[in-house]
Design a protein around this motif. Structure first.
Motif, PDB file in Angstrom:
ATOM      1  N   HIS A  79       0.868  -1.131  -0.047  1.00 34.35           N
ATOM      2  CA  HIS A  79       0.164   0.025   0.134  1.00 34.35           C
ATOM      3  C   HIS A  79       0.738   1.190  -0.058  1.00 34.35           C
ATOM      4  O   HIS A  79       0.598   2.148  -0.778  1.00 34.35           O
ATOM      5  N   HIS A  82      -5.952  -3.145   4.145  1.00 32.32           N
ATOM      6  CA  HIS A  82      -7.314  -2.940   3.515  1.00 32.32           C
ATOM      7  C   HIS A  82      -7.051  -3.665   2.301  1.00 32.32           C
ATOM      8  O   HIS A  82      -8.021  -3.935   1.502  1.00 32.32           O
ATOM      9  N   HIS A  83      -6.023  -4.267   1.815  1.00 33.71           N
ATOM     10  CA  HIS A  83      -5.796  -5.118   0.730  1.00 33.71           C
ATOM     11  C   HIS A  83      -6.216  -6.661   1.148  1.00 33.71           C
ATOM     12  O   HIS A  83      -6.083  -7.485   0.273  1.00 33.71           O
TER      13      HIS A  83
HETATM   14 CU   LIG Z   1      -3.995   0.497  -0.556  1.00 29.53          CU
END
Ligand SMILES: [Cu+2]
Length: 899
Positions: free
Chosen positions: A288, A337-338
């Motif tokens: 990210h 969040h992945h």
């Molecule tokens: Cu991300």
């Protein structure tokens, strides 16, 4: 920066004498002498002298080197995606593929790696370095540390591509078919059937060390400036706040991929096991972060360039400072969040979601501040040159791309969107419309300073802008449409419906437009280097120089480049009031969304992480995702074990527990009229889900939603929904369009069926193969494996030779008969597995007739157990180069017999 009230850093440092009396160490003297020998010789050739600016200072030379290297990787990365998309389109149009699956997926991975790290990030380091040094008036030091950083970054690109074989057969496509975001343990020796070479991990480590070295170099120079201004008010220009954010975020983000790569290397050489889930979490702290590091290109471009062209200081320094600080703090925290669909604790999923929503705040501040900075600029005072046009595209693109982010970030939506082309559309909107557009704005504003010449052709820069904007816009749009169709990312094999094929063809058209558009840019760069008017900067401020350079991209410039005095009429208190009002609105909206989405997020996350208490009469499915098929164990009203087949009754509740062997996989049942089922399955961890089967009996396809190697396209299971009582036809299933899911195989009558095996080893380009219907009594269908389907991608003939005749020679030597039996099997729902009704040897090149007399019921036809496959062209596969194997099941389908 004379118009900037954020005090300009003076050029005092530039006047400081370089300590020439200090003799550098012998090693450095040797490097210097060698460099000088090479430089002076190459400089005699005009081409090298111009392209690498060999008569200029070392900082300019090294920056040009980085720019040229980044353009090189950009071109290679463009070829990669051209190769991938043309092959996917060829599959969609039923044409033959000229690259192997291995090569196709290598292209896709290398596209991501080269574009992100070789191209975009290297360009970012180059531009931020030179702009920082120039704007702060610094004397650059530590030349060889900078060179080393550039060397490592480019070396990493070579290592990540992996070993080449020149002899006896050229082969360069061994292992980077992983995915740059590889999901541990994919590629890890001992844990995966698809093994990457250790060079892959060494490549990551070289990249980490290279960029961390760059960040350290920047920090040292920032401290130079800081120390030399002791006792003065040290106000950092707004854009430089974001350069500093980059310098901080690089070591923070890269430290985690350094750790995960080191872990993989230790494991590779037999030291200590890898925990796949922990390794993934560690990797995504980087995965990210790196996107946000690149996102600082457009943000810096806005803060640097908009005040210059608006000829006024930024609307609010305080707001810019707050945005930079919040951005830097939040970015490293959002990683997982992945990983919403993996079994992580619900509180951490919720917290990640909340923090991800909060990162909208610094962007909202930036949009507000930049917008307000341009407010009141008269039409005649603003010039639409290539710099400002790309700034506008980037501003709009950041909003457009940013707005699809919250959808992904809401766990309940992520179940529908995870790993579909929607995600690819989202990050290309950010990567192209926001990041690359901002990058081009900076390049158009800064390149003449490097070249020492003004842009040669305004018309070429206009053509570049227009064609690029059209290409990128179309590309993002059609990726989005494919995502809305439900198509998974990295798909080579997908349902060939009219809409999907059309969207794929259009996507390829816009990829070609986007690539061709860059020819205008490259032409202009070369013409500028050799023909451009010399740039003179005497008596001009930095702002005026930038405007002058930008002006050379406008055919009829009318706005003067000179600085002008700006008096702000709005009092400070009113400006701060507006800022506070805006931030309050944003925060209230975010809190609203968070409150609305929290309950479902917590419950979905809990469902994935813990076994639920299913109602009585539920079916229990224990799934194991292998490379490349699903092992299925069932208990409940139906019990038995199957491969790729799951059997349940209409409307029955189904409790799934799932794990993986070899690589991370995904269980994806993309129902349209029912909630989608989508969970990631990881070795050494258990994922759960509870869902109600469709009320309409039929065959529902379940593709693997997580890429697990070059044959993942064949990795599709089927949920066979039986009628609750007695036999039932497929009429309702067909009239409802199989609940609207395009992945479901087509339905056809068995009597007229003539199934043809394609080059990917599937019946009629479909996996599972077409669902055949028949009435009780004698049932027959025909199938045919043409010799033309035999090749490196058809796993049925496992002769891994680059020689196109290798497989056919094998067949000729074996009477065109394969050592497998194809047949019709009854599904025994009470304790058995598949019961053979009739079987026959699998023959290539002859039309085969499968016949049996069948009572009403549901059957599986074809090859119903997976076939082992090893990819080892010319025997070049070793543990050092990487290797690839798996078990594949492709020619099979459901036979539905009902009155
Ligand atoms: Cu991300």
């Amino acid at each position: 920066m004379s118009t900037n009230d954020a005090a300009s850093p003076e050029s005092a440092v530039a006047e400081q004498p370089v300590p020439v009396f200090e003799k550098p160490p012998a090693v450095i003297r040797f490097f210097d002498a060698t460099e000088e020998a090479i430089r002076s010789r190459l400089a005699k050739l005009t081409f090298f002298q111009r392209v690498f600016q060999l008569d200029r200072d070392w900082m300019t030379r090294i920056t040009m080197l980085m720019v040229v290297a980044s353009v090189f990787w950009g071109i290679v990365g463009a070829f990669d995606i051209f190769g991938f998309e043309t092959q996917v389109t060829a599959f969609a149009l039923g044409q033959s593929l000229h690259l192997s699956n291995q090569e196709i997926y290598s292209s896709l991975t290398l596209h991501g790696i080269r574009m992100l790290f070789g191209f975009a990030q290297q360009l970012e380091l180059a531009l931020f370095g030179i702009i920082f040094v120039t704007a702060f008036g610094l004397v650059p030091r530590h030349k060889w540390a900078y060179y080393l950083s550039v060397l490592l970054v480019n070396l990493s690109m070579v290592l990540l591509e992996g070993p080449f074989y020149l002899f006896p057969q050229f082969n360069d496509n061994y292992f980077p078919a992983l995915g740059w975001y590889f999901y541990s343990p994919l590629g890890i020796r001992g844990l995966s059937s698809y093994i990457a070479s250790p060079l892959w991990y060494f490549g990551w480590i070289a990249l980490c060390v290279g960029v961390i070295l760059w960040a350290a170099w920047m920090l040292i120079h920032f401290l130079d400036w800081w120390r030399s201004h002791r006792g003065q008010v040290r106000r950092i220009p707004p854009f430089a706040l974001f350069v500093l954010a980059t310098v901080i975020l690089i070591p923070v983000s890269y430290a985690t991929v350094l750790a995960s790569s080191a872990w993989d290397v230790f494991n590779y050489f037999g030291v200590g096991p890898v925990d796949p889930l922990a390794n993934q979490v560690l990797f995504w702290f980087f995965g990210h972060g790196v996107v946000y590091i690149l996102f600082l290109i457009p943000i810096t471009a806005f803060y640097f360039l908009v005040p210059i062209f608006a000829k006024r200081p930024i609307y609010s320094y305080r707001a810019a400072f707050a945005a930079a600080v919040i951005f830097t703090i939040l970015t490293p925290l959002l990683s997982i969040h992945h990983l919403y669909l993996t079994p992580v604790p619900p509180w951490s999923a919720w917290l990640t979601m909340a923090l991800t929503f909060l990162i909208i705040i610094p962007s909202a501040i930036t949009f507000f501040t930049i917008w307000m900075t341009t407010k009141g600029v008269k039409k005649g005072e603003w010039q639409w040159n290539a710099v400002t046009l790309f700034l506008l595209l980037s501003f709009a693109g950041t909003m457009a791309g940013g707005l699809t982010g919250p959808d992904n970030n809401t766990l309940a939506f992520d179940i529908d969107l995870h790993n579909t082309m929607f995600i690819v559309s989202h990050f290309h909107a950010i990567a192209l419309l926001s990041i690359a557009a901002g990058g081009f704005a900076v390049v158009y504003a800064a390149f003449p300073l490097l070249a020492g010449r003004l842009w040669y052709s305004p018309r070429l820069s206009q053509a570049h802008f227009v064609s690029t904007a059209i290409g990128w816009g179309g590309l993002v749009l059609f990726m989005d449409l494919l995502g809305s169709d439900g198509i998974l990312r990295r798909s080579l094999i997908f349902p060939l419906t009219n809409a999907v094929v059309a969207d794929q063809v259009w996507l390829t058209v816009f990829v070609i437009v986007s690539i061709s558009a860059q020819l205008f840019f490259v032409a202009n760069v070369l013409l500028t280097l050799f023909r451009g008017e010399l740039l003179t900067v005497q008596g001009l401020s930095l702002d005026e120089i930038v405007r002058k350079m930008a002006q050379s991209t406008h055919p009829k410039p009318s706005v003067p480049i000179s600085d002008s005095k700006f008096v702000r009429r709005t009092p400070r208190s009113r400006r701060e009031g507006a800022e506070r009002g805006w931030i309050t609105v944003v925060v209230v909206l975010i809190v609203g969304v968070l409150v609305a989405t929290s309950p479902l997020t917590l419950s979905d996350s809990t469902t994935i992480g813990t076994p639920s208490d299913p109602p009585a009469g539920s079916e229990y499915l224990s799934l194991v995702n292998y490379q490349y098929y699903w092992g299925v164990q069932e208990s409940g009203p139906v019990h038995g074990s199957f491969s790729d087949v799951m059997v349940v009754h209409a409307g029955q509740w189904v409790a799934v527990n799932a794990t993986a062997e070899g690589a991370t996989g995904g269980f994806y049942l993309p129902f349209r009229n029912l909630p989608t089922v989508d969970i990631q399955v990881i070795p050494d961890a258990m994922s759960y889900w509870l869902f109600q089967a469709p009320s309409v009996p039929g065959v529902y396809a379940a593709p693997d939603s997580e890429y697990n190697g070059p044959w993942f396209g064949q990795d599709v299971a089927a949920l066979v929904v039986l009628p609750t009582t007695g036999p039932s036809s497929l009429a309702e299933y067909q009239s409802s369009g199989g609940e609207g899911d395009i992945y479901n195989p087509p339905v056809m009558g068995a009597s007229g069926a003539f199934l043809i095996v394609d080059q990917e080893g599937l019946f009629d380009n479909s996996v599972p193969g077409p669902t055949l219907t028949a009435t009780p009594g004698p049932v027959s269908f025909q199938y045919y494996i043409p010799r033309s389907s035999i090749g490196i991608d058809n796993y049925l003939v496992n002769v891994t030779s680059n020689d196109p005749n290798g497989q056919l020679d094998y067949l000729a030597a074996h009477n065109y008969t394969l050592p497998y039996r194809l047949g019709i099997y009854a599904i025994n729902t009470t304790g058995g597995n598949l019961v053979p009704v009739t079987t026959m040897p699998l023959r290539v090149g002859s039309v085969m007739n499968e016949t049996a007399t069948l009572p009403a019921g549901v059957y599986v036809y074809g090859l119903t157990s997976p076939i082992p496959y090893v990819y080892n062209p010319a025997g070049q596969s070793t543990w050092m180069t990487g290797s690839e194997e798996g078990e594949i099941m492709g020619i099979w389908g459901i036979l539905w017999v009902s009155p």
